[in-house]
Design a protein around this motif. Structure first.
Motif, PDB file in Angstrom:
ATOM      1  N   LYS A 170       8.730  -7.577   4.103  1.00  0.00           N
ATOM      2  CA  LYS A 170       9.469  -6.522   4.112  1.00  0.00           C
ATOM      3  C   LYS A 170      10.075  -5.830   3.501  1.00  0.00           C
ATOM      4  CE  LYS A 170      12.015  -9.375   7.907  1.00  0.00           C
ATOM      5  NZ  LYS A 170      13.312 -10.306   7.968  1.00  0.00           N
ATOM      6  N   ASN A 171      10.986  -5.321   2.634  1.00  0.00           N
ATOM      7  CA  ASN A 171      11.521  -4.292   1.846  1.00  0.00           C
ATOM      8  C   ASN A 171      11.779  -5.024   0.413  1.00  0.00           C
ATOM      9  OD1 ASN A 171      13.370  -6.219   2.620  1.00  0.00           O
ATOM     10  ND2 ASN A 171      15.387  -4.193   2.271  1.00  0.00           N
ATOM     11  N   VAL A 172      10.904  -5.920   0.351  1.00  0.00           N
ATOM     12  CA  VAL A 172      11.033  -6.485  -1.017  1.00  0.00           C
ATOM     13  C   VAL A 172       9.608  -7.376  -1.353  1.00  0.00           C
ATOM     14  CG1 VAL A 172      11.458  -8.952  -2.429  1.00  0.00           C
ATOM     15  CG2 VAL A 172      13.075  -7.979  -0.535  1.00  0.00           C
ATOM     16  N   TYR A 173       9.312  -6.202  -2.460  1.00  0.00           N
ATOM     17  CA  TYR A 173       7.946  -6.513  -3.574  1.00  0.00           C
ATOM     18  C   TYR A 173       8.180  -7.257  -4.608  1.00  0.00           C
ATOM     19  CZ  TYR A 173       7.369  -2.755   0.009  1.00  0.00           C
ATOM     20  OH  TYR A 173       7.594  -2.317   1.098  1.00  0.00           O
ATOM     21  N   ARG A 174       6.564  -7.929  -5.124  1.00  0.00           N
ATOM     22  CA  ARG A 174       6.861  -8.450  -6.103  1.00  0.00           C
ATOM     23  C   ARG A 174       6.144  -7.379  -7.166  1.00  0.00           C
ATOM     24  NH1 ARG A 174       7.579 -13.567  -8.085  1.00  0.00           N
ATOM     25  NH2 ARG A 174       8.289 -15.102  -6.163  1.00  0.00           N
ATOM     26  N   VAL A 175       6.227  -7.686  -8.181  1.00  0.00           N
ATOM     27  CA  VAL A 175       5.634  -6.655  -9.706  1.00  0.00           C
ATOM     28  C   VAL A 175       5.504  -7.551 -10.618  1.00  0.00           C
ATOM     29  CG1 VAL A 175       6.018  -4.659  -8.438  1.00  0.00           C
ATOM     30  CG2 VAL A 175       7.921  -6.047  -9.985  1.00  0.00           C
ATOM     31  N   TYR A 176       4.547  -7.728 -11.428  1.00  0.00           N
ATOM     32  CA  TYR A 176       3.924  -7.633 -12.654  1.00  0.00           C
ATOM     33  C   TYR A 176       4.228  -7.937 -14.130  1.00  0.00           C
ATOM     34  CZ  TYR A 176       2.568 -11.258  -8.667  1.00  0.00           C
ATOM     35  OH  TYR A 176       2.461 -12.307  -8.150  1.00  0.00           O
ATOM     36  N   ASP A 177       4.832  -6.278 -13.774  1.00  0.00           N
ATOM     37  CA  ASP A 177       4.512  -5.854 -14.889  1.00  0.00           C
ATOM     38  C   ASP A 177       5.117  -4.388 -15.273  1.00  0.00           C
ATOM     39  OD1 ASP A 177       2.565  -3.364 -14.796  1.00  0.00           O
ATOM     40  OD2 ASP A 177       0.964  -4.973 -15.203  1.00  0.00           O
ATOM     41  N   TRP A 178       4.788  -3.308 -15.830  1.00  0.00           N
ATOM     42  CA  TRP A 178       5.556  -1.943 -15.548  1.00  0.00           C
ATOM     43  C   TRP A 178       5.279  -1.335 -14.517  1.00  0.00           C
ATOM     44  CZ3 TRP A 178      10.377   0.398 -15.189  1.00  0.00           C
ATOM     45  CH2 TRP A 178      11.526  -0.378 -15.442  1.00  0.00           C
ATOM     46  N   ASN A 179       3.155  -0.741 -15.005  1.00  0.00           N
ATOM     47  CA  ASN A 179       2.871  -0.444 -14.644  1.00  0.00           C
ATOM     48  C   ASN A 179       3.041  -0.549 -12.956  1.00  0.00           C
ATOM     49  OD1 ASN A 179       1.354   1.181 -17.026  1.00  0.00           O
ATOM     50  ND2 ASN A 179       0.086  -0.811 -17.856  1.00  0.00           N
ATOM     51  N   GLU A 180       2.827  -1.915 -12.490  1.00  0.00           N
ATOM     52  CA  GLU A 180       2.911  -2.526 -11.395  1.00  0.00           C
ATOM     53  C   GLU A 180       4.322  -1.317 -10.964  1.00  0.00           C
ATOM     54  OE1 GLU A 180      -0.210  -6.178 -10.655  1.00  0.00           O
ATOM     55  OE2 GLU A 180       2.273  -5.616  -9.641  1.00  0.00           O
ATOM     56  N   VAL A 181       6.304  -1.190 -11.589  1.00  0.00           N
ATOM     57  CA  VAL A 181       7.038  -0.521 -11.295  1.00  0.00           C
ATOM     58  C   VAL A 181       6.653   0.483 -10.766  1.00  0.00           C
ATOM     59  CG1 VAL A 181       9.638  -0.078 -11.930  1.00  0.00           C
ATOM     60  CG2 VAL A 181       7.919  -2.771 -12.818  1.00  0.00           C
ATOM     61  N   TYR A 182       5.626   1.011 -11.111  1.00  0.00           N
ATOM     62  CA  TYR A 182       5.527   2.967 -11.365  1.00  0.00           C
ATOM     63  C   TYR A 182       4.445   2.664 -10.323  1.00  0.00           C
ATOM     64  CZ  TYR A 182       4.409   7.142 -12.554  1.00  0.00           C
ATOM     65  OH  TYR A 182       4.704   8.917 -12.943  1.00  0.00           O
ATOM     66  N   LYS A 183       3.211   2.484 -10.709  1.00  0.00           N
ATOM     67  CA  LYS A 183       2.632   2.323  -9.168  1.00  0.00           C
ATOM     68  C   LYS A 183       3.896   1.955  -7.920  1.00  0.00           C
ATOM     69  CE  LYS A 183      -1.084   0.173  -7.828  1.00  0.00           C
ATOM     70  NZ  LYS A 183      -1.269  -1.930  -7.419  1.00  0.00           N
TER      71      LYS A 183
END
Ligand SMILES: [Mg+2]
Length: 188
Positions: A170-183
């Motif tokens: 749904k509206n929850v996404y797993r991110v593994y580092d800050w580059n992924e946060v930005y993307k």
């Protein structure tokens, strides 16, 4: 868009320092990877009070806490240019100057990487959702299910050993580092 960025588990690896102090004091050999539960101290035979006293010690002197991702400051700067970015943490307000110094030391600065530093109590565990942000970057697994009940808001769950059981959909996404946060944010 209003963005709330967490500190511990997202910018600072507090649990690494936590294990160092705990092991020294109690003769154990815990490592970050062993912390697979938000209330890990319940399995460690210490009271919540004793467990939190170690957190407070670290809040008072954060300089030995490792920074998680050296890309974070430049990505936060870009986000701050595009959106309303605050840092929202469950550290206690009386330790504000310690955390400000630590963030400044890593080039996370008010007015450049974020607008405001907001410190809240750590309970209830989903207290941050009462603040009106559109997007949260946080490692707290207790935010996941409550977030799914909220429309038009997003959680980027920062991957950590203690949130592996959380189902990200749904509206929850797993991110593994800050580059992924930005993307992820640019795609929203
Ligand atoms: Mg956190």
């Amino acid at each position: 868009m209003k963005i709330a960025i967490d500190i511990d588990g997202v910018l600072l690896d507090i649990i690494v320092r936590y294990c160092e102090i705990y092991n020294k004091r109690y003769g154990t050999k815990y490592q970050k990877k062993d912390i697979t539960n938000w209330e890990f101290f319940k399995d460690w035979n210490i009271t919540e009070e004793k467990a939190f006293n170690i957190f407070y010690e670290i809040y008072a002197d954060s300089m030995n806490v490792p920074f998680i991702d050296e890309n974070a400051p430049k990505i936060m700067k870009k986000l701050h240019e595009l959106y309303d970015v605050d840092i929202v943490s469950a550290r206690l307000p009386e330790y504000r100057s310690s955390i400000v110094n630590k963030l400044n030391f890593h080039n996370v600065r008010e007015g450049i990487q974020y607008t405001e530093l907001i410190l809240l109590h750590h309970k209830p565990y989903d207290i941050k959702l009462k603040q009106n942000y559109d997007l949260y970057i946080d490692d707290n697994p207790n935010l996941v299910e409550p977030m799914k009940q909220l429309k038009n808001r997003i959680l980027l769950l920062y991957d950590q050993p203690w949130n592996q059981d959380s189902v990200c959909d749904k509206n929850v996404y797993r991110v593994y580092d800050w580059n992924e946060v930005y993307k992820e944010i640019l795609e929203k």
